[in-house]
Design a protein around this motif. Structure first.
Motif, PDB file in Angstrom:
ATOM      1  N   ILE A  36       0.889  -1.154   0.000  1.00 23.88           N
ATOM      2  CA  ILE A  36       0.000   0.000   0.000  1.00 23.88           C
ATOM      3  C   ILE A  36       0.926   1.203   0.000  1.00 23.88           C
ATOM      4  N   VAL A  37       0.763   2.070  -0.994  1.00 24.80           N
ATOM      5  CA  VAL A  37       1.621   3.228  -1.175  1.00 24.80           C
ATOM      6  C   VAL A  37       0.840   4.481  -0.799  1.00 24.80           C
ATOM      7  N   ILE A  38       1.490   5.402  -0.088  1.00 29.06           N
ATOM      8  CA  ILE A  38       0.885   6.690   0.240  1.00 29.06           C
ATOM      9  C   ILE A  38       1.631   7.763  -0.545  1.00 29.06           C
ATOM     10  N   GLU A  39       0.870   8.554  -1.301  1.00 30.48           N
ATOM     11  CA  GLU A  39       1.443   9.617  -2.113  1.00 30.48           C
ATOM     12  C   GLU A  39       0.751  10.935  -1.801  1.00 30.48           C
ATOM     13  N   ALA A  40       1.458  12.044  -2.004  1.00 28.60           N
ATOM     14  CA  ALA A  40       0.899  13.375  -1.775  1.00 28.60           C
ATOM     15  C   ALA A  40       1.031  14.205  -3.040  1.00 28.60           C
ATOM     16  N   PHE A  41       0.037  15.062  -3.277  1.00 32.26           N
ATOM     17  CA  PHE A  41       0.126  16.028  -4.365  1.00 32.26           C
ATOM     18  C   PHE A  41      -0.639  17.286  -3.972  1.00 32.26           C
ATOM     19  N   ASP A  42      -0.232  18.405  -4.539  1.00 28.38           N
ATOM     20  CA  ASP A  42      -0.917  19.676  -4.330  1.00 28.38           C
ATOM     21  C   ASP A  42      -1.867  19.904  -5.491  1.00 28.38           C
ATOM     22  N   ASP A  43      -3.044  20.468  -5.198  1.00 25.26           N
ATOM     23  CA  ASP A  43      -3.988  20.802  -6.264  1.00 25.26           C
ATOM     24  C   ASP A  43      -3.320  21.854  -7.147  1.00 25.26           C
ATOM     25  N   GLY A  71      -2.904  25.933  -1.675  1.00 25.62           N
ATOM     26  CA  GLY A  71      -3.457  25.900  -0.328  1.00 25.62           C
ATOM     27  C   GLY A  71      -4.195  24.610  -0.036  1.00 25.62           C
ATOM     28  N   VAL A  72      -4.286  23.696  -1.019  1.00 28.11           N
ATOM     29  CA  VAL A  72      -4.922  22.393  -0.803  1.00 28.11           C
ATOM     30  C   VAL A  72      -3.936  21.294  -1.188  1.00 28.11           C
ATOM     31  N   ALA A  73      -3.773  20.339  -0.287  1.00 28.49           N
ATOM     32  CA  ALA A  73      -2.930  19.171  -0.541  1.00 28.49           C
ATOM     33  C   ALA A  73      -3.766  17.916  -0.328  1.00 28.49           C
ATOM     34  N   CYS A  74      -3.486  16.895  -1.107  1.00 27.81           N
ATOM     35  CA  CYS A  74      -4.199  15.619  -0.996  1.00 27.81           C
ATOM     36  C   CYS A  74      -3.200  14.490  -0.793  1.00 27.81           C
ATOM     37  N   HIS A  75      -3.648  13.495  -0.048  1.00 28.63           N
ATOM     38  CA  HIS A  75      -2.885  12.263   0.145  1.00 28.63           C
ATOM     39  C   HIS A  75      -3.742  11.114  -0.368  1.00 28.63           C
ATOM     40  N   VAL A  76      -3.134  10.277  -1.188  1.00 32.19           N
ATOM     41  CA  VAL A  76      -3.825   9.129  -1.767  1.00 32.19           C
ATOM     42  C   VAL A  76      -3.098   7.870  -1.318  1.00 32.19           C
ATOM     43  N   ALA A  90      -7.531  11.691   1.087  1.00 29.53           N
ATOM     44  CA  ALA A  90      -7.790  12.671   2.141  1.00 29.53           C
ATOM     45  C   ALA A  90      -7.152  13.981   1.698  1.00 29.53           C
ATOM     46  N   CYS A  91      -7.947  15.048   1.632  1.00 33.55           N
ATOM     47  CA  CYS A  91      -7.448  16.355   1.222  1.00 33.55           C
ATOM     48  C   CYS A  91      -7.697  17.354   2.345  1.00 33.55           C
ATOM     49  N   ARG A  92      -6.780  18.312   2.500  1.00 31.89           N
ATOM     50  CA  ARG A  92      -6.878  19.305   3.558  1.00 31.89           C
ATOM     51  C   ARG A  92      -6.417  20.663   3.054  1.00 31.89           C
ATOM     52  N   GLN A  93      -6.952  21.693   3.674  1.00 34.42           N
ATOM     53  CA  GLN A  93      -6.467  23.042   3.420  1.00 34.42           C
ATOM     54  C   GLN A  93      -5.183  23.212   4.216  1.00 34.42           C
ATOM     55  N   ILE A  94      -4.099  23.595   3.533  1.00 38.44           N
ATOM     56  CA  ILE A  94      -2.807  23.753   4.199  1.00 38.44           C
ATOM     57  C   ILE A  94      -2.285  25.181   4.097  1.00 38.44           C
ATOM     58  N   GLY A  95      -3.079  26.054   3.513  1.00 39.69           N
ATOM     59  CA  GLY A  95      -2.675  27.448   3.349  1.00 39.69           C
ATOM     60  C   GLY A  95      -3.848  28.260   2.852  1.00 39.69           C
ATOM     61  N   ALA A  96      -3.580  29.526   2.561  1.00 42.77           N
ATOM     62  CA  ALA A  96      -4.632  30.427   2.087  1.00 42.77           C
ATOM     63  C   ALA A  96      -5.131  29.986   0.713  1.00 42.77           C
ATOM     64  N   ILE A  97      -6.436  30.084   0.516  1.00 42.59           N
ATOM     65  CA  ILE A  97      -7.066  29.766  -0.773  1.00 42.59           C
ATOM     66  C   ILE A  97      -7.648  31.052  -1.336  1.00 42.59           C
ATOM     67  N   ASP A  98      -7.306  31.360  -2.589  1.00 43.06           N
ATOM     68  CA  ASP A  98      -7.849  32.541  -3.258  1.00 43.06           C
ATOM     69  C   ASP A  98      -9.293  32.246  -3.646  1.00 43.06           C
ATOM     70  N   THR A  99     -10.230  32.736  -2.835  1.00 40.21           N
ATOM     71  CA  THR A  99     -11.646  32.423  -3.060  1.00 40.21           C
ATOM     72  C   THR A  99     -12.184  33.041  -4.348  1.00 40.21           C
ATOM     73  N   GLY A 100     -11.527  34.054  -4.864  1.00 38.31           N
ATOM     74  CA  GLY A 100     -11.949  34.666  -6.127  1.00 38.31           C
ATOM     75  C   GLY A 100     -11.793  33.729  -7.314  1.00 38.31           C
ATOM     76  N   LYS A 101     -10.930  32.750  -7.200  1.00 41.06           N
ATOM     77  CA  LYS A 101     -10.689  31.801  -8.291  1.00 41.06           C
ATOM     78  C   LYS A 101     -11.632  30.602  -8.259  1.00 41.06           C
ATOM     79  N   LEU A 102     -12.311  30.382  -7.132  1.00 35.95           N
ATOM     80  CA  LEU A 102     -13.119  29.172  -6.987  1.00 35.95           C
ATOM     81  C   LEU A 102     -14.273  29.099  -7.967  1.00 35.95           C
ATOM     82  N   ASP A 103     -14.930  30.232  -8.245  1.00 40.03           N
ATOM     83  CA  ASP A 103     -16.056  30.232  -9.188  1.00 40.03           C
ATOM     84  C   ASP A 103     -15.621  29.912 -10.613  1.00 40.03           C
ATOM     85  N   LYS A 104     -14.340  30.064 -10.901  1.00 35.04           N
ATOM     86  CA  LYS A 104     -13.829  29.809 -12.251  1.00 35.04           C
ATOM     87  C   LYS A 104     -13.418  28.348 -12.465  1.00 35.04           C
TER      88      LYS A 104
END
Length: 155
Positions: free
Chosen positions: A41-48, A53-58, A82-96
């Protein structure tokens, strides 16, 4: 027949063109193999790539043995995310953001099977939702896993 071949070729090329890679965090052996690598079983991480500001672990199963050692084994279609907020997220970009956009893709076999993570934005609840699933050129798997990331103010 030509359409099916063209569709298959397009899917294969799009899989190869997707370049977001994950960093391997660690692994655990699940089956001892006398010849070749153990099953793991391998655990990997990547940033969106589109939402800093979002990182995921698979976590996913990886087939060992002789075929696994040379990259010819087909890995099982089981993964958890499992994904978590790890920093500031630019909410202005979310609608796009485009719902269902692939943010991560990794091969589970030589050519025809992959693990994908797609992102959705639930505007009403101000939550990013990440869905991990596997697909195959002919037939995918209904096995899946999701993770929700509430978008919070970050100081």
């Amino acid at each position: 027949m030509k359409k099916q071949i063209l569709r298959t070729l397009t899917m294969v090329l799009s899989t190869l063109a997707f370049t977001v890679s994950a960093e391997e965090i660690g692994d655990v052996s699940t089956t001892f193999r006398l010849l070749g690598a153990n099953n793991k079983i391998v655990i990997e991480a990547f940033d969106d790539p589109d939402v800093p500001g979002v990182a995921c672990h698979v976590s996913r199963a990886k087939t060992g043995g002789m075929k696994g050692a040379v990259g010819l084994a087909e890995d099982p279609t089981e993964a958890s995310i499992a994904c978590r907020q790890i920093g500031a997220i630019d909410t202005g970009k979310l609608d796009k953001l485009k719902n269902g956009e692939v943010v991560f893709k990794e091969s589970l076999s030589l050519v025809f099977k992959s693990l994908q993570v797609v992102r959705f934005y639930d505007k009403k609840r101000n939550v990013l939702v990440y869905l991990a699933y596997s697909d195959k050129v002919i037939e995918g798997s209904p096995k899946n896993s999701i993770s929700s990331v509430p978008v919070m103010k970050w100081d």
